[in-house]
Motif scaffolding. Structure first.
Motif: not given
Length: 247
Positions: A32, A61, A92
């Motif tokens: 992230h 991600n 992701s």
């Protein structure tokens, strides 16, 4: 953990240097963050270093695409990489497609041949591609299958055995007349073990025959008894199983 800390590609490139210098670093969680492919290239180079002891790399991600995935795959395939990294998480990352995902899977399970399997990376036990929506279902399924099975195995030999079994199950059609045996001798125990378990004596025969093993017996005597063939035997001399022996 450096998860969701607003780390940019520049910061990630600097962390790549830390990976090689900090020998006690075992887990690097960068999920992230806006890491990007350019920084992944630097991280990939770091995990190839003989100084790297990283065991877990989290990049969920993290704006990783095919370019970054292929750099990671190249690092995993490197002969200089230290046997430490066992988990790579790339959940992701929607820019990773089949191209990048296939490169990663080929690094740990190159199914092009038996020899390619033995040259694959057997240290990485889990690769997580869940949520990578641009990757096709078959590739995601294969990655998930290996990630669920390999962590429970105790040694790299067990990992090799698992991969060999999958390859042979996928490529060995019981009852076929041809069998590809172009593999290194070190793989023979794995192949024979699988073929023996499958109960296919036909393929066992094909393996022994195709490996250019010497012809041991032929049925040539009057009573169809085996005669030992030895090319170094001088012409005219009696051989085991000949008529003179019978008398």
């Amino acid at each position: 953990s450096l998860e969701n800390c607003g780390i940019s590609s520049t910061g990630a490139s600097s962390l790549a240097e830390v990976v090689t210098r900090c020998h006690s670093l075992r887990v690097l969680e960068l999920s992230h963050n806006n890491i990007g492919d350019s920084s992944i290239e630097h991280l990939a180079q770091s995990i190839q270093s003989s100084q790297c002891r990283l065991e877990f790399l989290g990049l969920n991600n993290a704006q990783v695409g095919d370019y970054g995935a292929m750099h990671l795959a190249e690092a995993l395939s490197s002969t200089t990489m230290q046997p430490s990294l066992h988990t790579l998480s790339l959940q992701s990352n929607t820019d990773i497609t089949d191209k990048g995902a296939s490169s990663l899977l080929n690094a740990i399970y190159n199914s092009s041949s038996l020899n390619a399997i033995i040259e694959s990376n057997h240290i990485l036990r889990a690769i997580n591609l869940q949520g990578c929506t641009s990757v096709s279902t078959p590739i995601l399924t294969m990655a998930e299958k290996f990630s669920s099975q390999c962590p429970n195995l105790k040694s790299s030999k067990d990992v090799i055995r698992l991969k060999m079994s999958k390859y042979l199950k996928d490529n060995l059609c019981i009852g076929s007349t041809e069998f590809d045996v172009s593999f290194n001798v070190e793989l023979m125990p794995y192949v024979l073990s699988f073929v023996g378990a499958s109960g296919s004596y036909h393929h066992l025969y094909q393996i022994l025959k195709s490996w250019n093993m010497p012809l041991l017996y032929v049925h040539g005597s009057r009573h169809q008894e085996p005669i030992l063939i030895d090319e170094e035997y001088p012409a005219g001399e009696e051989k085991w199983g000949s008529k003179s022996d019978e008398e």
